[in-house]
Scaffold this motif. Structure first.
Motif, PDB file in Angstrom:
ATOM      1  N   UNK A 118      -8.110   7.667   9.046  1.00 23.95           N
ATOM      2  CA  UNK A 118      -7.977   7.459  10.491  1.00 23.95           C
ATOM      3  C   UNK A 118      -9.038   6.501  11.025  1.00 23.95           C
ATOM      4  N   UNK A 119     -10.034   6.179  10.210  1.00 24.58           N
ATOM      5  CA  UNK A 119     -11.054   5.221  10.627  1.00 24.58           C
ATOM      6  C   UNK A 119     -10.672   3.783  10.351  1.00 24.58           C
ATOM      7  N   UNK A 120      -9.568   3.573   9.634  1.00 24.93           N
ATOM      8  CA  UNK A 120      -9.097   2.217   9.334  1.00 24.93           C
ATOM      9  C   UNK A 120      -8.107   1.784  10.411  1.00 24.93           C
ATOM     10  N   UNK A 121      -8.341   0.618  10.997  1.00 24.12           N
ATOM     11  CA  UNK A 121      -7.473   0.133  12.073  1.00 24.12           C
ATOM     12  C   UNK A 121      -6.055  -0.107  11.586  1.00 24.12           C
ATOM     13  N   UNK A 122      -5.925  -0.605  10.359  1.00 20.73           N
ATOM     14  CA  UNK A 122      -4.610  -0.899   9.794  1.00 20.73           C
ATOM     15  C   UNK A 122      -4.540  -0.357   8.370  1.00 20.73           C
ATOM     16  N   UNK A 169       9.705   6.790   7.215  1.00 18.55           N
ATOM     17  CA  UNK A 169       9.843   5.350   6.993  1.00 18.55           C
ATOM     18  C   UNK A 169       9.489   4.630   8.287  1.00 18.55           C
ATOM     19  N   UNK A 170       8.551   3.695   8.202  1.00 18.67           N
ATOM     20  CA  UNK A 170       8.151   2.889   9.355  1.00 18.67           C
ATOM     21  C   UNK A 170       8.339   1.418   8.988  1.00 18.67           C
ATOM     22  N   UNK A 171       8.967   0.667   9.881  1.00 19.69           N
ATOM     23  CA  UNK A 171       9.204  -0.755   9.652  1.00 19.69           C
ATOM     24  C   UNK A 171       8.186  -1.597  10.428  1.00 19.69           C
ATOM     25  N   UNK A 172       7.924  -2.779   9.890  1.00 21.69           N
ATOM     26  CA  UNK A 172       7.080  -3.772  10.560  1.00 21.69           C
ATOM     27  C   UNK A 172       5.698  -3.188  10.870  1.00 21.69           C
ATOM     28  N   UNK A 173       4.915  -2.997   9.827  1.00 16.13           N
ATOM     29  CA  UNK A 173       3.598  -2.364   9.940  1.00 16.13           C
ATOM     30  C   UNK A 173       2.514  -3.392   9.607  1.00 16.13           C
ATOM     31  N   UNK A 174       1.530  -3.518  10.490  1.00 13.91           N
ATOM     32  CA  UNK A 174       0.431  -4.447  10.263  1.00 13.91           C
ATOM     33  C   UNK A 174      -0.482  -3.925   9.150  1.00 13.91           C
ATOM     34  N   UNK A 175      -1.003  -4.850   8.333  1.00 13.18           N
ATOM     35  CA  UNK A 175      -1.924  -4.487   7.253  1.00 13.18           C
ATOM     36  C   UNK A 175      -2.913  -5.622   7.048  1.00 13.18           C
ATOM     37  N   UNK A 181     -10.566  -7.673  -5.632  1.00 12.68           N
ATOM     38  CA  UNK A 181      -9.658  -6.995  -6.560  1.00 12.68           C
ATOM     39  C   UNK A 181      -9.873  -5.487  -6.619  1.00 12.68           C
ATOM     40  N   UNK A 182     -11.043  -5.027  -6.211  1.00 12.92           N
ATOM     41  CA  UNK A 182     -11.389  -3.625  -6.436  1.00 12.92           C
ATOM     42  C   UNK A 182     -11.667  -2.829  -5.163  1.00 12.92           C
ATOM     43  N   UNK A 183     -11.706  -3.486  -4.023  1.00  9.68           N
ATOM     44  CA  UNK A 183     -12.005  -2.776  -2.775  1.00  9.68           C
ATOM     45  C   UNK A 183     -10.942  -3.083  -1.735  1.00  9.68           C
ATOM     46  N   UNK A 184     -10.408  -2.057  -1.087  1.00  9.58           N
ATOM     47  CA  UNK A 184     -10.659  -0.637  -1.347  1.00  9.58           C
ATOM     48  C   UNK A 184     -10.021  -0.198  -2.670  1.00  9.58           C
ATOM     49  N   UNK A 185     -10.637   0.800  -3.312  1.00  6.91           N
ATOM     50  CA  UNK A 185     -10.121   1.248  -4.601  1.00  6.91           C
ATOM     51  C   UNK A 185      -8.701   1.780  -4.483  1.00  6.91           C
ATOM     52  N   UNK A 186      -8.413   2.437  -3.381  1.00  3.69           N
ATOM     53  CA  UNK A 186      -7.071   2.977  -3.136  1.00  3.69           C
ATOM     54  C   UNK A 186      -6.594   2.457  -1.790  1.00  3.69           C
ATOM     55  N   UNK A 187      -5.298   2.185  -1.685  1.00  7.19           N
ATOM     56  CA  UNK A 187      -4.738   1.693  -0.430  1.00  7.19           C
ATOM     57  C   UNK A 187      -5.018   2.688   0.695  1.00  7.19           C
ATOM     58  N   UNK A 188      -5.483   2.174   1.827  1.00  5.92           N
ATOM     59  CA  UNK A 188      -5.807   3.020   2.972  1.00  5.92           C
ATOM     60  C   UNK A 188      -4.620   3.071   3.930  1.00  5.92           C
ATOM     61  N   UNK A 189      -4.180   4.276   4.222  1.00  6.14           N
ATOM     62  CA  UNK A 189      -3.105   4.472   5.198  1.00  6.14           C
ATOM     63  C   UNK A 189      -3.764   4.591   6.565  1.00  6.14           C
ATOM     64  N   UNK A 190      -3.884   3.444   7.240  1.00  2.69           N
ATOM     65  CA  UNK A 190      -4.639   3.381   8.482  1.00  2.69           C
ATOM     66  C   UNK A 190      -3.790   3.559   9.726  1.00  2.69           C
ATOM     67  N   UNK A 191      -4.402   3.247  10.875  1.00  3.34           N
ATOM     68  CA  UNK A 191      -3.808   3.594  12.159  1.00  3.34           C
ATOM     69  C   UNK A 191      -2.597   2.746  12.537  1.00  3.34           C
TER      70      UNK A 191
END
Length: 212
Positions: A118-122, A169-175, A181-191
Motif C-alpha cells: 500500500x506504500x507503492x503508488x503504482x 480483473x482490472x483493465x488499464x492499470x498504471x505501473x 534487473x533485481x529491484x524490486x525482487x518481487x512485483x509490487x501490487x501498488x495503489x
C-alpha cells in the motif's frame, strides 16, 4: 392462421437488444447511444443501465446490466438480453510470517507473483520481469526518476492492459518498471490497482473486493 400471424407480430422480440454505441470520447467522458437515448457518462457514472468503467485511446469499457464489455468508437453490435449476475470478484489473502501479503496473479495474461504494498503508488516491476512479461518499457514507457528507500532509480511509466489476482480483473492499470534487473525482487501490487478495490483487514487476513 391470420389471427396467429397477427398475434406473433405483436409479441415482443426477446433475446436480443441493441448494444451501446460509443459516439464520442471527451477526455474522461463518453457520449453513447443506447436503446434510443443519448447518454453522456463520466468515469464511474451509471445512467440508463450503463456504467462507464474505463477509457483508453478509442476503446471504452462499459458495464451494461451487470456485464462488462469493450467498445470502440463508432462500433455497434448486438447483445443478448439474458444477463446473469456476475460472481463477486473477491480475494482473501493470509499474512505470511513477516506479516506481508503475497499472491499469484497475472499481467496481460502472463503469470507473476505479487507482494501487496500500500506504500507503492503504482504497480512496480523490475526490468527482468517486465521483459519476461513482454513489456517493451523503453519504447512504450515514459522515463521517470523514482525515489526508493535507499536511493534514486531510473524507471519507466507504462500502462498495463490487464492485471488479475484471483478472480479480480482490472483493465488499464498504471505501473512503473525500474531500470534494475533485481529491484524490486518481487512485483509490487501498488495503489494503482488497490485504489480500485475495497480492502478489509481482519486479524491476519486481507480481503480484496473489486469496486467496479
Amino acid at each position: 392462421m391470420r389471427s396467429l400471424i397477427c398475434l406473433l407480430l405483436f409479441l415482443p422480440v426477446l433475446g436480443v437488444a441493441s448494444a451501446p454505441e460509443v459516439q464520442a470520447i471527451l477526455g474522461s467522458k463518453v457520449v453513447i447511444q443506447y436503446e434510443g437515448s443519448r447518454l453522456t457518462l463520466a468515469m464511474g457514472e451509471q445512467r440508463g443501465g450503463v456504467k462507464l468503467i474505463s477509457i483508453r485511446d478509442d476503446r471504452v469499457t462499459l458495464e451494461v446490466r451487470g456485464e462488462q464489455g469493450h467498445y470502440r468508437l463508432g462500433e455497434r453490435r448486438s447483445m443478448s438480453t439474458k444477463f446473469t449476475s456476475p460472481e463477486p470478484a473477491v480475494l482473501r489473502l493470509n499474512a505470511d510470517r513477516l506479516g506481508m501479503y503475497q499472491t499469484q496473479g497475472s499481467i496481460n495474461g502472463a503469470p507473476i507473483n505479487f507482494l501487496v504494498d500500500t506504500g507503492a503508488t503504482t504497480i512496480a516491476l523490475n526490468s527482468r520481469d517486465a521483459r519476461r512479461l513482454g513489456i517493451d518499457f523503453r519504447r512504450s514507457g515514459k522515463p521517470v526518476m523514482l525515489t526508493t528507500a535507499s536511493k534514486k532509480e531510473m524507471g519507466y511509466r507504462v500502462m498495463l492492459n490487464k492485471v488479475q489476482v484471483g478472480n479480480i480483473v482490472i483493465y488499464d492499470v498504471m505501473a512503473v518498471v525500474l531500470d534494475n534487473k533485481h529491484f524490486p525482487q518481487k512485483a509490487l501490487l501498488g495503489m494503482s490497482f488497490l485504489n480500485r478495490v475495497d480492502m478489509t483487514r481482519s486479524g491476519n487476513s486481507l480481503l480484496l473486493k473489486k469496486r467496479w
